[in-house]
Design a protein around this motif. Structure first.
Motif, PDB file in Angstrom:
ATOM      1  N   THR A 313     -35.464  -6.784  13.591  1.00  0.00           N
ATOM      2  CA  THR A 313     -34.909  -5.448  13.352  1.00  0.00           C
ATOM      3  C   THR A 313     -34.364  -5.313  11.933  1.00  0.00           C
ATOM      4  N   GLU A 314     -34.082  -6.435  11.266  1.00  0.00           N
ATOM      5  CA  GLU A 314     -33.559  -6.378   9.907  1.00  0.00           C
ATOM      6  C   GLU A 314     -34.640  -6.120   8.877  1.00  0.00           C
ATOM      7  N   ALA A 315     -35.898  -6.354   9.227  1.00  0.00           N
ATOM      8  CA  ALA A 315     -36.981  -6.212   8.259  1.00  0.00           C
ATOM      9  C   ALA A 315     -37.215  -4.743   7.924  1.00  0.00           C
ATOM     10  N   ALA A 316     -37.439  -4.460   6.638  1.00  0.00           N
ATOM     11  CA  ALA A 316     -37.710  -3.082   6.210  1.00  0.00           C
ATOM     12  C   ALA A 316     -38.987  -2.561   6.866  1.00  0.00           C
ATOM     13  N   ALA A 317     -39.973  -3.452   7.038  1.00  0.00           N
ATOM     14  CA  ALA A 317     -41.241  -3.021   7.625  1.00  0.00           C
ATOM     15  C   ALA A 317     -41.042  -2.443   9.022  1.00  0.00           C
ATOM     16  N   THR A 318     -40.084  -2.976   9.775  1.00  0.00           N
ATOM     17  CA  THR A 318     -39.816  -2.461  11.111  1.00  0.00           C
ATOM     18  C   THR A 318     -39.251  -1.047  11.050  1.00  0.00           C
ATOM     19  N   ALA A 319     -38.395  -0.790  10.073  1.00  0.00           N
ATOM     20  CA  ALA A 319     -37.845   0.554   9.911  1.00  0.00           C
ATOM     21  C   ALA A 319     -38.960   1.567   9.643  1.00  0.00           C
ATOM     22  N   TYR A 320     -39.946   1.163   8.870  1.00  0.00           N
ATOM     23  CA  TYR A 320     -41.069   2.059   8.581  1.00  0.00           C
ATOM     24  C   TYR A 320     -41.962   2.239   9.802  1.00  0.00           C
ATOM     25  N   LEU A 321     -42.117   1.174  10.591  1.00  0.00           N
ATOM     26  CA  LEU A 321     -42.974   1.264  11.771  1.00  0.00           C
ATOM     27  C   LEU A 321     -42.425   2.261  12.788  1.00  0.00           C
ATOM     28  N   VAL A 322     -41.123   2.189  13.090  1.00  0.00           N
ATOM     29  CA  VAL A 322     -40.585   3.077  14.123  1.00  0.00           C
ATOM     30  C   VAL A 322     -40.668   4.541  13.682  1.00  0.00           C
ATOM     31  N   ARG A 323     -40.546   4.795  12.393  1.00  0.00           N
ATOM     32  CA  ARG A 323     -40.655   6.175  11.913  1.00  0.00           C
ATOM     33  C   ARG A 323     -42.104   6.630  11.838  1.00  0.00           C
ATOM     34  N   ALA A 324     -42.994   5.705  11.516  1.00  0.00           N
ATOM     35  CA  ALA A 324     -44.413   6.054  11.518  1.00  0.00           C
ATOM     36  C   ALA A 324     -44.868   6.477  12.904  1.00  0.00           C
ATOM     37  N   ARG A 325     -44.274   5.887  13.928  1.00  0.00           N
ATOM     38  CA  ARG A 325     -44.608   6.265  15.302  1.00  0.00           C
ATOM     39  C   ARG A 325     -43.811   7.485  15.768  1.00  0.00           C
ATOM     40  N   GLY A 326     -42.561   7.610  15.305  1.00  0.00           N
ATOM     41  CA  GLY A 326     -41.685   8.647  15.825  1.00  0.00           C
ATOM     42  C   GLY A 326     -41.809   9.994  15.153  1.00  0.00           C
ATOM     43  N   TRP A 327     -41.962  10.029  13.833  1.00  0.00           N
ATOM     44  CA  TRP A 327     -41.993  11.310  13.132  1.00  0.00           C
ATOM     45  C   TRP A 327     -43.098  12.246  13.611  1.00  0.00           C
ATOM     46  N   PRO A 328     -44.342  11.755  13.810  1.00  0.00           N
ATOM     47  CA  PRO A 328     -45.389  12.692  14.264  1.00  0.00           C
ATOM     48  C   PRO A 328     -45.124  13.278  15.643  1.00  0.00           C
ATOM     49  N   LEU A 329     -44.330  12.572  16.455  1.00  0.00           N
ATOM     50  CA  LEU A 329     -44.052  13.049  17.812  1.00  0.00           C
ATOM     51  C   LEU A 329     -42.946  14.098  17.843  1.00  0.00           C
ATOM     52  N   ALA A 330     -42.308  14.358  16.687  1.00  0.00           N
ATOM     53  CA  ALA A 330     -41.235  15.357  16.648  1.00  0.00           C
ATOM     54  C   ALA A 330     -41.749  16.742  17.026  1.00  0.00           C
ATOM     55  N   GLY A 331     -43.022  16.993  16.746  1.00  0.00           N
ATOM     56  CA  GLY A 331     -43.617  18.276  17.096  1.00  0.00           C
ATOM     57  C   GLY A 331     -44.394  18.255  18.395  1.00  0.00           C
ATOM     58  N   GLY A 332     -44.162  17.239  19.215  1.00  0.00           N
ATOM     59  CA  GLY A 332     -44.906  17.124  20.462  1.00  0.00           C
ATOM     60  C   GLY A 332     -46.120  16.228  20.301  1.00  0.00           C
ATOM     61  N   ASP A 333     -47.041  16.322  21.207  1.00  0.00           N
ATOM     62  CA  ASP A 333     -48.237  15.486  21.214  1.00  0.00           C
ATOM     63  C   ASP A 333     -49.169  15.889  20.064  1.00  0.00           C
ATOM     64  N   PRO A 334     -49.530  14.966  19.140  1.00  0.00           N
ATOM     65  CA  PRO A 334     -50.477  15.303  18.075  1.00  0.00           C
ATOM     66  C   PRO A 334     -51.832  15.770  18.597  1.00  0.00           C
ATOM     67  N   ALA A 335     -52.133  15.455  19.864  1.00  0.00           N
ATOM     68  CA  ALA A 335     -53.396  15.909  20.446  1.00  0.00           C
ATOM     69  C   ALA A 335     -53.475  17.430  20.496  1.00  0.00           C
ATOM     70  N   VAL A 336     -52.317  18.095  20.542  1.00  0.00           N
ATOM     71  CA  VAL A 336     -52.303  19.560  20.514  1.00  0.00           C
ATOM     72  C   VAL A 336     -52.887  20.056  19.195  1.00  0.00           C
ATOM     73  N   SER A 337     -52.530  19.380  18.103  1.00  0.00           N
ATOM     74  CA  SER A 337     -53.092  19.740  16.796  1.00  0.00           C
ATOM     75  C   SER A 337     -54.578  19.419  16.733  1.00  0.00           C
ATOM     76  N   ALA A 338     -54.989  18.338  17.388  1.00  0.00           N
ATOM     77  CA  ALA A 338     -56.412  17.998  17.410  1.00  0.00           C
ATOM     78  C   ALA A 338     -57.213  19.081  18.135  1.00  0.00           C
ATOM     79  N   ARG A 339     -56.673  19.571  19.240  1.00  0.00           N
ATOM     80  CA  ARG A 339     -57.348  20.653  19.957  1.00  0.00           C
ATOM     81  C   ARG A 339     -57.381  21.933  19.124  1.00  0.00           C
ATOM     82  N   ARG A 340     -56.358  22.125  18.317  1.00  0.00           N
ATOM     83  CA  ARG A 340     -56.328  23.294  17.437  1.00  0.00           C
ATOM     84  C   ARG A 340     -57.472  23.225  16.421  1.00  0.00           C
ATOM     85  N   ILE A 341     -57.739  22.032  15.908  1.00  0.00           N
ATOM     86  CA  ILE A 341     -58.862  21.856  14.980  1.00  0.00           C
ATOM     87  C   ILE A 341     -60.165  22.277  15.652  1.00  0.00           C
TER      88      ILE A 341
END
Length: 365
Positions: A313-341
Protein backbone atom coordinates in the motif's frame (compact mmCIF):
# COMPACT_ATOMS: atom_id res chain seq x y z
CA UNK A 1 -8.66 21.25 -48.22
CA UNK A 2 -11.02 23.26 -46.00
CA UNK A 3 -9.77 25.37 -43.13
CA UNK A 4 -10.46 22.69 -40.55
CA UNK A 5 -8.96 19.73 -42.41
CA UNK A 6 -5.44 20.10 -41.04
CA UNK A 7 -6.52 20.47 -37.43
CA UNK A 8 -8.59 17.31 -37.73
CA UNK A 9 -5.34 15.37 -38.14
CA UNK A 10 -2.73 17.55 -36.43
CA UNK A 11 -2.47 17.51 -32.62
CA UNK A 12 0.61 19.71 -32.37
CA UNK A 13 0.41 22.13 -29.46
CA UNK A 14 0.83 25.84 -29.98
CA UNK A 15 3.60 27.69 -28.06
CA UNK A 16 0.96 29.05 -25.67
CA UNK A 17 -0.39 25.55 -25.04
CA UNK A 18 3.12 24.23 -24.39
CA UNK A 19 3.63 27.01 -21.83
CA UNK A 20 0.26 26.17 -20.25
CA UNK A 21 1.16 22.50 -20.02
CA UNK A 22 4.56 23.30 -18.52
CA UNK A 23 3.09 25.70 -15.95
CA UNK A 24 0.58 23.18 -14.62
CA UNK A 25 3.14 20.38 -14.70
CA UNK A 26 5.34 22.45 -12.38
CA UNK A 27 2.38 23.45 -10.23
CA UNK A 28 1.17 19.90 -9.57
CA UNK A 29 4.65 18.42 -9.17
CA UNK A 30 5.25 21.02 -6.45
CA UNK A 31 1.90 21.06 -4.67
CA UNK A 32 0.45 17.58 -5.31
CA UNK A 33 3.17 15.20 -4.19
CA UNK A 34 2.38 11.59 -3.37
CA UNK A 35 2.45 12.57 0.33
CA UNK A 36 -0.26 15.20 -0.29
CA UNK A 37 -2.29 12.66 -2.24
CA UNK A 38 -2.07 10.07 0.55
CA UNK A 39 -2.96 12.61 3.24
CA UNK A 40 -6.11 13.61 1.34
CA UNK A 41 -7.45 10.06 0.91
CA UNK A 42 -9.81 10.06 3.93
CA UNK A 43 -11.78 13.01 2.50
CA UNK A 44 -10.86 12.63 -1.18
CA UNK A 45 -10.20 16.37 -1.31
CA UNK A 46 -7.43 18.79 -0.41
CA UNK A 47 -8.96 22.21 0.23
CA UNK A 48 -5.58 23.94 0.35
CA UNK A 49 -4.60 22.50 -3.03
CA UNK A 50 -7.98 23.51 -4.47
CA UNK A 51 -7.52 27.11 -3.35
CA UNK A 52 -4.01 27.21 -4.79
CA UNK A 53 -5.30 25.78 -8.06
CA UNK A 54 -8.12 28.32 -8.27
CA UNK A 55 -5.59 31.10 -7.68
CA UNK A 56 -3.81 30.08 -10.89
CA UNK A 57 -6.99 30.72 -12.90
CA UNK A 58 -7.67 27.04 -13.59
CA UNK A 59 -11.39 27.43 -12.86
CA UNK A 60 -11.94 30.73 -14.65
CA UNK A 61 -10.07 29.55 -17.76
CA UNK A 62 -12.72 26.89 -18.34
CA UNK A 63 -15.56 29.43 -18.50
CA UNK A 64 -16.50 31.35 -21.68
CA UNK A 65 -15.63 35.03 -21.74
CA UNK A 66 -19.32 35.84 -22.13
CA UNK A 67 -19.89 34.46 -18.62
CA UNK A 68 -16.93 36.20 -17.01
CA UNK A 69 -14.28 33.55 -17.66
CA UNK A 70 -11.12 33.39 -19.74
CA UNK A 71 -12.56 31.34 -22.63
CA UNK A 72 -9.98 28.54 -22.91
CA UNK A 73 -10.60 25.85 -25.49
CA UNK A 74 -11.46 22.28 -24.52
CA UNK A 75 -8.07 21.21 -25.91
CA UNK A 76 -6.46 23.61 -23.42
CA UNK A 77 -8.44 21.96 -20.65
CA UNK A 78 -7.19 18.49 -21.62
CA UNK A 79 -3.67 19.71 -20.86
CA UNK A 80 -4.64 20.63 -17.30
CA UNK A 81 -6.60 17.37 -16.89
CA UNK A 82 -3.54 15.35 -17.96
CA UNK A 83 -1.45 16.98 -15.24
CA UNK A 84 -4.16 16.25 -12.68
CA UNK A 85 -4.02 12.59 -13.71
CA UNK A 86 -0.23 12.55 -13.69
CA UNK A 87 -0.14 13.83 -10.10
CA UNK A 88 -3.37 12.17 -8.83
CA UNK A 89 -4.36 15.63 -7.59
CA UNK A 90 -7.19 15.30 -5.02
CA UNK A 91 -9.30 18.12 -6.48
CA UNK A 92 -12.58 17.77 -8.46
CA UNK A 93 -11.50 20.24 -11.14
CA UNK A 94 -12.89 18.22 -14.06
CA UNK A 95 -16.36 17.97 -12.49
CA UNK A 96 -16.40 21.67 -11.58
CA UNK A 97 -15.16 22.82 -15.00
CA UNK A 98 -17.75 20.75 -16.91
CA UNK A 99 -20.57 21.83 -14.58
CA UNK A 100 -19.78 25.55 -14.84
CA UNK A 101 -19.38 25.37 -18.63
CA UNK A 102 -22.85 23.79 -18.74
CA UNK A 103 -24.27 26.54 -16.54
CA UNK A 104 -22.82 29.13 -18.91
CA UNK A 105 -24.32 27.48 -21.99
CA UNK A 106 -27.83 27.27 -20.57
CA UNK A 107 -27.75 30.88 -19.41
CA UNK A 108 -27.55 30.16 -15.68
CA UNK A 109 -24.60 32.49 -15.13
CA UNK A 110 -25.11 36.24 -15.02
CA UNK A 111 -21.85 38.19 -15.09
CA UNK A 112 -22.81 40.58 -12.31
CA UNK A 113 -24.16 37.97 -9.87
CA UNK A 114 -22.28 36.94 -6.75
CA UNK A 115 -23.03 33.27 -7.53
CA UNK A 116 -21.37 33.55 -10.94
CA UNK A 117 -18.31 35.29 -9.55
CA UNK A 118 -17.94 32.68 -6.82
CA UNK A 119 -18.24 29.61 -9.07
CA UNK A 120 -16.02 31.07 -11.80
CA UNK A 121 -13.34 31.82 -9.21
CA UNK A 122 -13.84 28.43 -7.53
CA UNK A 123 -14.88 29.89 -4.17
CA UNK A 124 -18.03 27.80 -4.50
CA UNK A 125 -17.55 24.31 -5.88
CA UNK A 126 -20.04 22.86 -8.36
CA UNK A 127 -20.34 19.11 -8.93
CA UNK A 128 -21.71 17.45 -12.06
CA UNK A 129 -23.60 14.17 -12.10
CA UNK A 130 -21.89 12.24 -14.94
CA UNK A 131 -24.47 9.46 -15.13
CA UNK A 132 -26.81 11.12 -17.64
CA UNK A 133 -30.23 9.52 -17.88
CA UNK A 134 -29.20 5.93 -17.08
CA UNK A 135 -29.91 6.38 -13.35
CA UNK A 136 -33.19 7.22 -11.65
CA UNK A 137 -33.54 8.54 -8.12
CA UNK A 138 -30.52 8.92 -5.85
CA UNK A 139 -27.14 8.54 -7.51
CA UNK A 140 -23.47 8.68 -6.50
CA UNK A 141 -21.98 12.02 -7.54
CA UNK A 142 -18.13 12.05 -7.71
CA UNK A 143 -17.70 15.40 -5.92
CA UNK A 144 -20.94 15.27 -3.97
CA UNK A 145 -19.43 15.40 -0.46
CA UNK A 146 -17.46 18.62 -1.03
CA UNK A 147 -19.64 20.54 -3.50
CA UNK A 148 -21.64 23.63 -2.63
CA UNK A 149 -23.96 22.92 -5.58
CA UNK A 150 -24.75 19.82 -7.65
CA UNK A 151 -25.93 20.07 -11.26
CA UNK A 152 -27.78 17.04 -12.56
CA UNK A 153 -30.39 15.89 -15.02
CA UNK A 154 -33.82 14.91 -13.75
CA UNK A 155 -35.87 13.75 -16.72
CA UNK A 156 -36.00 16.67 -19.15
CA UNK A 157 -34.96 19.17 -16.48
CA UNK A 158 -31.49 20.45 -15.66
CA UNK A 159 -31.50 20.99 -11.90
CA UNK A 160 -29.19 22.70 -9.42
CA UNK A 161 -29.27 21.38 -5.86
CA UNK A 162 -27.84 23.38 -2.98
CA UNK A 163 -27.64 21.51 0.32
CA UNK A 164 -27.50 23.25 3.68
CA UNK A 165 -25.44 20.34 4.96
CA UNK A 166 -23.15 18.41 2.66
CA UNK A 167 -23.84 14.67 2.49
CA UNK A 168 -21.42 12.16 3.98
CA UNK A 169 -18.63 10.88 1.78
CA UNK A 170 -18.99 7.32 0.50
CA UNK A 171 -15.82 5.24 0.63
CA UNK A 172 -14.79 4.16 -2.88
CA UNK A 173 -11.87 2.64 -4.74
CA UNK A 174 -10.87 5.88 -6.49
CA UNK A 175 -10.63 7.89 -3.24
CA UNK A 176 -13.06 10.43 -4.68
CA UNK A 177 -15.21 12.78 -2.52
CA UNK A 178 -18.25 10.79 -3.61
CA UNK A 179 -21.70 11.05 -2.02
CA UNK A 180 -25.30 10.02 -2.59
CA UNK A 181 -27.43 12.80 -4.06
CA UNK A 182 -31.19 12.57 -4.60
CA UNK A 183 -32.77 14.99 -7.14
CA UNK A 184 -35.98 14.92 -5.09
CA UNK A 185 -34.24 15.29 -1.74
CA UNK A 186 -34.56 18.05 0.82
CA UNK A 187 -31.96 20.34 -0.78
CA UNK A 188 -32.83 23.70 -2.25
CA UNK A 189 -33.81 22.74 -5.79
CA UNK A 190 -33.74 25.07 -8.80
CA UNK A 191 -34.78 24.04 -12.31
CA UNK A 192 -32.33 25.84 -14.59
CA UNK A 193 -33.57 24.67 -17.99
CA UNK A 194 -35.96 22.16 -19.51
CA UNK A 195 -36.70 20.46 -22.81
CA UNK A 196 -34.74 18.87 -25.64
CA UNK A 197 -32.25 21.73 -26.00
CA UNK A 198 -31.40 21.59 -22.30
CA UNK A 199 -30.94 17.82 -22.49
CA UNK A 200 -28.65 18.24 -25.51
CA UNK A 201 -26.50 20.71 -23.57
CA UNK A 202 -26.28 18.26 -20.68
CA UNK A 203 -25.18 15.51 -23.07
CA UNK A 204 -22.44 17.86 -24.31
CA UNK A 205 -21.32 18.39 -20.71
CA UNK A 206 -21.11 14.61 -20.27
CA UNK A 207 -19.00 14.34 -23.42
CA UNK A 208 -16.68 17.02 -22.05
CA UNK A 209 -16.44 15.07 -18.79
CA UNK A 210 -15.55 11.92 -20.73
CA UNK A 211 -12.87 13.73 -22.76
CA UNK A 212 -11.24 15.37 -19.74
CA UNK A 213 -11.36 12.13 -17.74
CA UNK A 214 -9.71 10.33 -20.66
CA UNK A 215 -7.00 12.99 -20.75
CA UNK A 216 -6.46 12.62 -16.99
CA UNK A 217 -6.14 8.85 -17.37
CA UNK A 218 -3.58 9.34 -20.17
CA UNK A 219 -1.53 11.49 -17.79
CA UNK A 220 -1.95 8.84 -15.09
CA UNK A 221 -0.63 6.13 -17.40
CA UNK A 222 2.37 8.27 -18.39
CA UNK A 223 3.37 8.64 -14.75
CA UNK A 224 2.90 4.94 -13.99
CA UNK A 225 5.08 4.16 -17.01
CA UNK A 226 7.80 6.46 -15.65
CA UNK A 227 7.59 4.86 -12.20
CA UNK A 228 7.89 1.37 -13.68
CA UNK A 229 10.67 2.34 -16.11
CA UNK A 230 12.82 3.95 -13.40
CA UNK A 231 12.40 0.85 -11.24
CA UNK A 232 13.25 -1.47 -14.14
CA UNK A 233 16.44 0.45 -14.95
CA UNK A 234 17.72 0.20 -11.39
CA UNK A 235 17.03 -3.51 -10.75
CA UNK A 236 19.29 -6.26 -12.08
CA UNK A 237 19.00 -9.97 -12.67
CA UNK A 238 21.85 -12.15 -13.90
CA UNK A 239 23.97 -9.03 -14.30
CA UNK A 240 21.59 -7.09 -16.58
CA UNK A 241 18.85 -4.53 -15.90
CA UNK A 242 15.42 -6.16 -15.79
CA UNK A 243 14.34 -3.53 -18.34
CA UNK A 244 16.19 -5.54 -20.99
CA UNK A 245 13.90 -8.53 -20.48
CA UNK A 246 11.04 -8.83 -22.96
CA UNK A 247 8.54 -9.54 -20.18
CA UNK A 248 9.36 -6.08 -18.79
CA UNK A 249 10.25 -4.00 -21.86
CA UNK A 250 7.24 -5.04 -23.95
CA UNK A 251 4.63 -3.97 -21.38
CA UNK A 252 6.50 -0.68 -20.93
CA UNK A 253 6.47 -0.13 -24.69
CA UNK A 254 2.74 -0.81 -24.74
CA UNK A 255 2.25 1.82 -22.00
CA UNK A 256 4.04 4.36 -24.19
CA UNK A 257 1.67 3.52 -27.05
CA UNK A 258 -1.33 3.93 -24.74
CA UNK A 259 -0.11 7.35 -23.59
CA UNK A 260 0.35 8.67 -27.12
CA UNK A 261 -2.84 7.22 -28.52
CA UNK A 262 -4.95 8.23 -25.51
CA UNK A 263 -3.52 11.74 -25.51
CA UNK A 264 -4.12 12.20 -29.24
CA UNK A 265 -7.60 10.71 -29.14
CA UNK A 266 -8.69 12.92 -26.24
CA UNK A 267 -7.29 16.03 -27.95
CA UNK A 268 -9.00 15.11 -31.19
CA UNK A 269 -12.31 14.55 -29.43
CA UNK A 270 -11.89 17.89 -27.64
CA UNK A 271 -11.19 19.70 -30.90
CA UNK A 272 -14.30 18.30 -32.55
CA UNK A 273 -16.49 19.16 -29.55
CA UNK A 274 -15.20 22.73 -29.72
CA UNK A 275 -15.41 23.22 -33.49
CA UNK A 276 -17.72 20.60 -35.04
CA UNK A 277 -19.68 19.09 -32.14
CA UNK A 278 -22.08 17.11 -34.32
CA UNK A 279 -19.48 15.76 -36.75
CA UNK A 280 -17.68 13.08 -34.71
CA UNK A 281 -19.67 12.87 -31.49
CA UNK A 282 -18.56 9.30 -30.85
CA UNK A 283 -14.93 10.38 -30.27
CA UNK A 284 -15.59 11.58 -26.71
CA UNK A 285 -17.01 8.22 -25.66
CA UNK A 286 -14.31 6.39 -27.64
CA UNK A 287 -11.53 8.24 -25.80
CA UNK A 288 -13.17 7.51 -22.44
CA UNK A 289 -13.82 3.81 -23.08
CA UNK A 290 -10.32 3.27 -24.49
CA UNK A 291 -8.58 4.91 -21.54
CA UNK A 292 -10.90 3.31 -18.97
CA UNK A 293 -9.73 -0.08 -20.21
CA UNK A 294 -6.09 0.68 -20.93
CA UNK A 295 -5.39 2.74 -17.80
CA UNK A 296 -6.28 -0.14 -15.51
CA UNK A 297 -4.24 -2.57 -17.62
CA UNK A 298 -1.21 -0.27 -17.72
CA UNK A 299 -1.32 0.51 -14.00
CA UNK A 300 -1.57 -3.21 -13.24
CA UNK A 301 1.49 -3.75 -15.45
CA UNK A 302 3.43 -1.11 -13.52
CA UNK A 303 2.62 -2.85 -10.24
CA UNK A 304 3.76 -6.18 -11.69
CA UNK A 305 7.06 -4.68 -12.85
CA UNK A 306 7.82 -3.78 -9.24
CA UNK A 307 6.91 -7.24 -8.03
CA UNK A 308 6.40 -7.59 -4.27
CA UNK A 309 7.15 -3.91 -3.68
CA UNK A 310 4.47 -2.85 -6.16
CA UNK A 311 1.63 -4.55 -4.31
CA UNK A 312 2.33 -2.82 -1.00
CA UNK A 313 0.00 0.00 0.00
CA UNK A 314 3.00 2.31 0.42
CA UNK A 315 4.07 1.98 -3.21
CA UNK A 316 3.19 4.90 -5.50
CA UNK A 317 2.25 2.44 -8.23
CA UNK A 318 -0.56 1.10 -6.04
CA UNK A 319 -1.99 4.60 -5.60
CA UNK A 320 -2.12 4.95 -9.38
CA UNK A 321 -3.68 1.51 -9.84
CA UNK A 322 -6.65 2.12 -7.53
CA UNK A 323 -7.41 5.42 -9.27
CA UNK A 324 -6.98 3.94 -12.72
CA UNK A 325 -9.71 1.48 -11.77
CA UNK A 326 -11.86 3.87 -9.75
CA UNK A 327 -11.97 7.12 -11.71
CA UNK A 328 -13.69 5.70 -14.83
CA UNK A 329 -16.39 4.16 -12.63
CA UNK A 330 -17.34 7.58 -11.20
CA UNK A 331 -19.74 7.99 -14.12
CA UNK A 332 -21.16 4.50 -13.85
CA UNK A 333 -20.41 1.53 -16.08
CA UNK A 334 -18.10 2.50 -19.02
CA UNK A 335 -20.10 0.00 -21.08
CA UNK A 336 -22.84 2.64 -21.23
CA UNK A 337 -20.42 4.86 -23.16
CA UNK A 338 -19.50 1.92 -25.39
CA UNK A 339 -23.16 1.43 -26.27
CA UNK A 340 -23.39 5.15 -26.98
CA UNK A 341 -20.62 4.77 -29.56
CA UNK A 342 -22.55 1.99 -31.26
CA UNK A 343 -25.74 4.05 -31.25
CA UNK A 344 -24.07 7.13 -32.78
CA UNK A 345 -22.25 5.19 -35.49
CA UNK A 346 -25.30 3.03 -36.23
CA UNK A 347 -27.49 6.10 -36.66
CA UNK A 348 -24.91 7.69 -38.98
CA UNK A 349 -24.55 4.58 -41.14
CA UNK A 350 -28.32 4.27 -41.37
CA UNK A 351 -28.69 7.91 -42.40
CA UNK A 352 -25.95 7.58 -45.01
CA UNK A 353 -27.58 4.43 -46.38
CA UNK A 354 -30.93 6.19 -46.67
CA UNK A 355 -29.31 9.10 -48.45
CA UNK A 356 -27.54 6.84 -50.95
CA UNK A 357 -30.79 5.00 -51.62
CA UNK A 358 -32.56 8.29 -52.21
CA UNK A 359 -29.90 9.48 -54.66
CA UNK A 360 -29.97 6.15 -56.51
CA UNK A 361 -33.75 6.29 -57.02
CA UNK A 362 -34.49 7.15 -60.66
CA UNK A 363 -36.51 10.26 -61.23
CA UNK A 364 -39.54 9.84 -63.50
CA UNK A 365 -40.42 12.84 -65.68
Amino acid sequence: MDRYELRRLDYTLSPDQIDLQSAYSKFFSTHSTIEVVRAAEPEGFDKNLWERLCATGATSMAVPESAGGDGASLVDLTLVAAEIGRSLAPVPWIDHACAVRLLARIGALAEDSAFTQDVVAGRQLVALDPHGDDVEGARLVPAGSVADHVVLRDGDDIVRLTAETRPARVNNIGHLPMAWVDPAGGEHRTVLASGPEAVAEYELALDEWRVLTAAALAGLVEKTMQIAAEFAKSRYTMGVPISTLQSISHPLANMAIVVESGRNLSRRAAWFLDNEPEERRELASAAFVYMADEAARSASGAVQVQGGLGVTTEAAATAYLVRARGWPLAGGDPAVSARRIAHIIGARVSAEGSQRAHLATPVTV
